[in-house]
Motif scaffolding. Structure first.
Motif, PDB file in Angstrom:
ATOM      1  N   TRP A 148       0.836  -1.199   0.000  1.00 49.73           N
ATOM      2  CA  TRP A 148       0.000   0.000   0.000  1.00 49.73           C
ATOM      3  C   TRP A 148       0.874   1.254   0.000  1.00 49.73           C
ATOM      4  O   TRP A 148       0.646   2.184  -0.776  1.00 49.73           O
ATOM      5  CB  TRP A 148      -0.930  -0.024   1.207  1.00 49.73           C
ATOM      6  CG  TRP A 148      -1.739   1.244   1.346  1.00 49.73           C
ATOM      7  CD1 TRP A 148      -1.486   2.304   2.157  1.00 49.73           C
ATOM      8  CD2 TRP A 148      -2.929   1.564   0.617  1.00 49.73           C
ATOM      9  NE1 TRP A 148      -2.437   3.277   1.986  1.00 49.73           N
ATOM     10  CE2 TRP A 148      -3.331   2.858   1.052  1.00 49.73           C
ATOM     11  CE3 TRP A 148      -3.683   0.898  -0.354  1.00 49.73           C
ATOM     12  CZ2 TRP A 148      -4.473   3.479   0.539  1.00 49.73           C
ATOM     13  CZ3 TRP A 148      -4.820   1.524  -0.857  1.00 49.73           C
ATOM     14  CH2 TRP A 148      -5.204   2.800  -0.412  1.00 49.73           C
ATOM     15  N   ARG A 149       1.901   1.268   0.842  1.00 52.66           N
ATOM     16  CA  ARG A 149       2.763   2.440   0.921  1.00 52.66           C
ATOM     17  C   ARG A 149       3.573   2.616  -0.353  1.00 52.66           C
ATOM     18  O   ARG A 149       3.962   3.735  -0.701  1.00 52.66           O
ATOM     19  CB  ARG A 149       3.699   2.329   2.125  1.00 52.66           C
ATOM     20  CG  ARG A 149       2.980   2.298   3.460  1.00 52.66           C
ATOM     21  CD  ARG A 149       3.917   2.381   4.630  1.00 52.66           C
ATOM     22  NE  ARG A 149       4.440   3.739   4.801  1.00 52.66           N
ATOM     23  CZ  ARG A 149       5.236   4.110   5.802  1.00 52.66           C
ATOM     24  NH1 ARG A 149       5.602   3.231   6.716  1.00 52.66           N
ATOM     25  NH2 ARG A 149       5.656   5.356   5.888  1.00 52.66           N
ATOM     26  N   SER A 150       3.809   1.524  -1.061  1.00 52.18           N
ATOM     27  CA  SER A 150       4.603   1.608  -2.282  1.00 52.18           C
ATOM     28  C   SER A 150       3.846   2.281  -3.422  1.00 52.18           C
ATOM     29  O   SER A 150       4.446   2.659  -4.423  1.00 52.18           O
ATOM     30  CB  SER A 150       5.050   0.211  -2.726  1.00 52.18           C
ATOM     31  OG  SER A 150       3.972  -0.534  -3.261  1.00 52.18           O
ATOM     32  N   ARG A 151       2.534   2.458  -3.262  1.00 48.46           N
ATOM     33  CA  ARG A 151       1.767   3.166  -4.289  1.00 48.46           C
ATOM     34  C   ARG A 151       2.256   4.603  -4.414  1.00 48.46           C
ATOM     35  O   ARG A 151       2.315   5.167  -5.503  1.00 48.46           O
ATOM     36  CB  ARG A 151       0.278   3.150  -3.946  1.00 48.46           C
ATOM     37  CG  ARG A 151      -0.331   1.741  -3.976  1.00 48.46           C
ATOM     38  CD  ARG A 151      -1.719   1.696  -3.352  1.00 48.46           C
ATOM     39  NE  ARG A 151      -2.706   2.402  -4.152  1.00 48.46           N
ATOM     40  CZ  ARG A 151      -3.363   3.488  -3.751  1.00 48.46           C
ATOM     41  NH1 ARG A 151      -3.109   3.995  -2.552  1.00 48.46           N
ATOM     42  NH2 ARG A 151      -4.253   4.066  -4.518  1.00 48.46           N
ATOM     43  N   ALA A 152       2.607   5.207  -3.284  1.00 39.82           N
ATOM     44  CA  ALA A 152       3.114   6.575  -3.292  1.00 39.82           C
ATOM     45  C   ALA A 152       4.638   6.622  -3.313  1.00 39.82           C
ATOM     46  O   ALA A 152       5.233   7.559  -3.846  1.00 39.82           O
ATOM     47  CB  ALA A 152       2.589   7.333  -2.071  1.00 39.82           C
ATOM     48  N   ASN A 153       5.280   5.606  -2.720  1.00 41.81           N
ATOM     49  CA  ASN A 153       6.744   5.555  -2.679  1.00 41.81           C
ATOM     50  C   ASN A 153       7.196   4.162  -3.104  1.00 41.81           C
ATOM     51  O   ASN A 153       7.190   3.235  -2.293  1.00 41.81           O
ATOM     52  CB  ASN A 153       7.237   5.878  -1.266  1.00 41.81           C
ATOM     53  CG  ASN A 153       8.752   5.957  -1.191  1.00 41.81           C
ATOM     54  OD1 ASN A 153       9.462   5.534  -2.101  1.00 41.81           O
ATOM     55  ND2 ASN A 153       9.262   6.502  -0.103  1.00 41.81           N
ATOM     56  N   PRO A 154       7.591   3.985  -4.359  1.00 41.04           N
ATOM     57  CA  PRO A 154       7.961   2.655  -4.872  1.00 41.04           C
ATOM     58  C   PRO A 154       9.077   1.986  -4.083  1.00 41.04           C
ATOM     59  O   PRO A 154       9.251   0.765  -4.157  1.00 41.04           O
ATOM     60  CB  PRO A 154       8.401   2.941  -6.310  1.00 41.04           C
ATOM     61  CG  PRO A 154       7.726   4.221  -6.683  1.00 41.04           C
ATOM     62  CD  PRO A 154       7.668   5.012  -5.414  1.00 41.04           C
ATOM     63  N   GLY A 155       9.835   2.745  -3.326  1.00 40.58           N
ATOM     64  CA  GLY A 155      10.920   2.167  -2.550  1.00 40.58           C
ATOM     65  C   GLY A 155      10.455   1.104  -1.573  1.00 40.58           C
ATOM     66  O   GLY A 155      11.240   0.227  -1.184  1.00 40.58           O
ATOM     67  N   TYR A 156       9.187   1.174  -1.163  1.00 40.15           N
ATOM     68  CA  TYR A 156       8.681   0.189  -0.197  1.00 40.15           C
ATOM     69  C   TYR A 156       8.496  -1.198  -0.807  1.00 40.15           C
ATOM     70  O   TYR A 156       8.387  -2.177  -0.072  1.00 40.15           O
ATOM     71  CB  TYR A 156       7.360   0.671   0.411  1.00 40.15           C
ATOM     72  CG  TYR A 156       7.558   1.679   1.518  1.00 40.15           C
ATOM     73  CD1 TYR A 156       7.945   1.277   2.792  1.00 40.15           C
ATOM     74  CD2 TYR A 156       7.381   3.040   1.293  1.00 40.15           C
ATOM     75  CE1 TYR A 156       8.139   2.195   3.809  1.00 40.15           C
ATOM     76  CE2 TYR A 156       7.577   3.973   2.306  1.00 40.15           C
ATOM     77  CZ  TYR A 156       7.956   3.538   3.560  1.00 40.15           C
ATOM     78  OH  TYR A 156       8.161   4.461   4.558  1.00 40.15           O
ATOM     79  N   ARG A 157       8.442  -1.304  -2.130  1.00 41.29           N
ATOM     80  CA  ARG A 157       8.304  -2.643  -2.721  1.00 41.29           C
ATOM     81  C   ARG A 157       9.614  -3.143  -3.319  1.00 41.29           C
ATOM     82  O   ARG A 157       9.648  -4.173  -3.994  1.00 41.29           O
ATOM     83  CB  ARG A 157       7.185  -2.674  -3.765  1.00 41.29           C
ATOM     84  CG  ARG A 157       7.371  -1.765  -4.956  1.00 41.29           C
ATOM     85  CD  ARG A 157       6.280  -2.035  -6.000  1.00 41.29           C
ATOM     86  NE  ARG A 157       6.331  -1.081  -7.087  1.00 41.29           N
ATOM     87  CZ  ARG A 157       5.599   0.021  -7.172  1.00 41.29           C
ATOM     88  NH1 ARG A 157       4.746   0.311  -6.204  1.00 41.29           N
ATOM     89  NH2 ARG A 157       5.699   0.844  -8.204  1.00 41.29           N
ATOM     90  N   GLU A 158      10.675  -2.398  -3.088  1.00 33.60           N
ATOM     91  CA  GLU A 158      11.993  -2.797  -3.571  1.00 33.60           C
ATOM     92  C   GLU A 158      12.783  -3.488  -2.456  1.00 33.60           C
ATOM     93  O   GLU A 158      12.598  -3.217  -1.289  1.00 33.60           O
ATOM     94  CB  GLU A 158      12.760  -1.567  -4.081  1.00 33.60           C
ATOM     95  CG  GLU A 158      12.093  -0.900  -5.282  1.00 33.60           C
ATOM     96  CD  GLU A 158      12.716   0.441  -5.629  1.00 33.60           C
ATOM     97  OE1 GLU A 158      13.635   0.881  -4.896  1.00 33.60           O
ATOM     98  OE2 GLU A 158      12.281   1.048  -6.622  1.00 33.60           O
ATOM     99  N   ARG A 159      13.656  -4.395  -2.827  1.00 32.71           N
ATOM    100  CA  ARG A 159      14.571  -5.078  -1.885  1.00 32.71           C
ATOM    101  C   ARG A 159      13.807  -5.747  -0.740  1.00 32.71           C
ATOM    102  O   ARG A 159      14.257  -5.743   0.404  1.00 32.71           O
ATOM    103  CB  ARG A 159      15.583  -4.069  -1.349  1.00 32.71           C
ATOM    104  CG  ARG A 159      16.480  -3.472  -2.420  1.00 32.71           C
ATOM    105  CD  ARG A 159      17.092  -2.141  -2.046  1.00 32.71           C
ATOM    106  NE  ARG A 159      17.757  -2.187  -0.762  1.00 32.71           N
ATOM    107  CZ  ARG A 159      18.030  -1.094  -0.035  1.00 32.71           C
ATOM    108  NH1 ARG A 159      17.666   0.099  -0.476  1.00 32.71           N
ATOM    109  NH2 ARG A 159      18.652  -1.199   1.119  1.00 32.71           N
TER     110      ARG A 159
END
Length: 425
Positions: A22-33
Motif C-alpha cells: 500500500w505504501r509503495s503506491r506513493a513511494n515505490p521504494g517500499y516494494r523494492e529489496r
C-alpha cells in the motif's frame, strides 16, 4: 512474553506485507529489496566490525557523525541498516560505498538469525529508541555487545513501556545506553535499564558538520533560483501543517509581497498532495524536480520535492519553520537550521527535541509559536527585521557549538568492545 510477541508477528505478516504494498503506491521504494526485510542476501557472508541501525532520515543524520568519529579512531568496517526507503536513500547519498547498507529485517527469529550470521558484527549500535525483543535477545545469545546510541525516551513512550517493565529489564540487561539528556536517562531507569549501564552523552546531532559545498550550494540557490528575495522555508511538514503555513503566508505576503515560501514535506509520498494544496490556495508553484537550480520564472511557492537537499535550502532561506511541531508529531531536527544560520521558528509540539527546543527558546535563539496567527506574526517580524534574524542565528549557532562532543563520548563506550587493535589507533 517474547514467544507471544513472535507468534503474533508471524501471524500478522500478511498485513505487514500488504501495508508495504500500500505504501509503495506513493513511494515505490517500499516494494523494492523486499528480500532484505527477511534477511536473504546474494553472495557470501560479509562480516563487519560495527553495525549501526538508523530507522529513517532523522536517526541516519545522527549516525553520520558517529560513523565519522569511528573512522577517525579506527579502520573499522561498518554496516548501516535502515527501515525506510527515505532513510536508505540518505545513507547511500551521504556514505555511498564506504559502508555496507541493507534494510534491517523484521524482528523475527529466523530473519534476525540469518542477518547476524551473514554480517557477524563485533558491535551492534541501535540509534535512539528502537527496542526489538528478538533482535536484543539474539545479540545477547551471540555475545554481541549492544549500545543504544543517542538514546531518547519521551514521557509518553516511558509510560507505555512501564507496562512491561519486567520484560524490558530482561531485554536491556547488559545493554549500554548513551542517553541524550539526564531526563532521558531517568526514563530509561524507570523502565528497567541497569543504572550502571547508562551514560549521559549529549546529542550526536550537535556534532553534525555543515559541508562547505552545502553552504556554497545554498548560496547559489539563493542567488540563481530565489533571485536574492526573502525566503521562508517550511521544513519537514506533516498533514495539516501545509494548510496552516499557506494561510500564514497569505497574511504575511499582504505586507511583504516579495516574500517567497518554500515547502519541504517530510515524506516524499506527499509531494503531489502538497502541490495540489498550493495550487488550490491560488499560488504560483515551482518545483525542484522541474526547476533545478535555475529561476523558472514567476512563482510564489517553491516545492522541494527531492530528497537530500534540505540543508542547502536551509542555507538559502532567511526564516525556517521546523515542522512536525504545529501538529502533534513531536518536532524535527532544529540543529540543522542552526548550523545553516537560519532564523528558527517551531510550534508547541517538540517532545522529540524537548530540551534543545526549550533551551533555544529560553536563550532567545528561536521562536516558539502556537497556531497560525502567531506563526504569521513571527515570520512577518523576522522577515522584516534583519537585526533580529542575525541575533537569533548567532545565539543558535553558539548554542550548537557549546553542546558538541557527544560522538567522542560515544566512542569511549564503543572502543572497549572492539578490542585492543582498534583502541590503539
Amino acid at each position: 512474553m517474547r514467544s507471544v510477541y513472535t507468534s503474533l508477528f508471524y501471524a500478522s505478516l500478511p498485513l505487514v506485507l500488504a501495508r508495504l504494498l500500500w505504501r509503495s503506491r506513493a513511494n515505490p521504494g517500499y516494494r523494492e529489496r523486499v528480500a532484505e526485510r527477511f534477511a536473504f542476501y546474494p553472495g557470501p557472508p560479509r562480516p563487519v566490525d560495527v553495525w549501526i541501525h538508523a530507522v529513517s532520515v532523522g536517526e541516519a543524520e545522527a549516525a553520520f557523525s558517529l560513523v565519522a568519529t569511528i573512522r577517525r579512531h579506527a579502520p573499522a568496517s561498518i554496516l548501516v541498516t535502515t527501515t525506510t526507503p527515505t532513510g536508505s536513500a540518505r545513507v547511500r547519498k551521504v556514505l555511498g560505498d564506504t559502508v555496507e547498507h541493507v534494510f534491517l529485517p523484521y524482528d523475527l527469529p529466523d530473519g534476525i538469525g540469518r542477518f547476524l550470521g551473514h554480517f557477524s558484527p563485533r558491535m551492534a549500535i541501535i540509534m535512539e529508541t528502537e527496542i526489538w525483543p528478538n533482535l536484543f535477545t539474539a545479540c545477547r545469545r551471540r555475545d554481541i555487545p549492544l549500545l543504544v546510541a543517542n538514546a531518547r525516551l519521551s514521557e509518553r513512550s516511558a509510560r507505555r513501556y512501564a507496562r512491561v517493565r519486567g520484560t524490558l529489564r530482561n531485554l536491556l540487561a547488559g545493554v549500554d545506553i548513551a542517553a541524550q539528556t539526564a531526563a532521558d536517562a531517568q526514563r530509561f531507569l524507570a523502565i528497567g535499564a541497569d543504572p550502571s549501564a547508562i551514560t549521559v552523552t549529549g546529542n550526536l546531532k550537535f556534532d553534525t558538520e555543515l559541508d562547505t559545498s552545502v553552504r556554497a550550494g545554498g548560496e547559489a540557490i539563493k542567488r540563481r533560483l530565489f533571485q536574492e528575495r526573502p525566503v521562508w522555508l517550511a521544513a519537514s511538514t506533516h498533514p495539516g501543517e501545509e494548510k496552516a503555513v499557506l494561510e500564514a503566508f497569505a497574511c504575511v505576503r499582504s505586507r511583504q509581497p516579495e516574500l517567497l515560501l518554500a515547502i519541504a514535506p517530510r515524506h516524499p509520498e506527499r509531494f503531489e498532495e502538497v502541490a495540489r494544496l498550493v495550487r488550490a490556495a491560488g499560488h504560483r508553484l515551482a518545483r525542484q524536480t522541474e526547476a533545478g537550480e535555475a529561476a523558472p520564472g514567476g512563482f510564489d511557492v517553491f516545492l522541494l520535492d527531492t530528497l537530500g537537499d534540505l540543508m542547502r535550502f536551509y542555507v538559502a532561506s532567511d526564516v525556517a519553520f521546523v515542522g512536525g511541531s504545529l501538529v502533534d508529531i513531536g518536532g524535527h531536527n532544529v540543529v540543522e537550521p542552526a548550523l545553516a544560520e537560519t532564523a528558527i521558528v517551531f510550534g508547541p509540539y517538540t517532545r522529540n527535541f524537548k530540551q534543545i527546543c526549550d533551551d533555544l527558546e529560553r536563550g532567545e535563539a528561536a521562536v516558539r509559536v502556537h497556531g497560525i496567527e502567531e506563526l504569521a506574526a513571527a515570520v512577518d517580524r523576522l522577515a522584516a527585521d534583519e537585526a533580529m534574524r542575525g541575533d537569533l542565528r548567532r545565539r543558535a549557532l553558539a548554542f550548537v557549538e557549546r553542546n558538541r562532543g557527544a560522538s567522542e563520548l560515544h566512542w569511549r563506550l564503543l572502543a572497549p568492545h572492539l578490542g585492543e587493535s582498534f583502541q590503539s589507533h
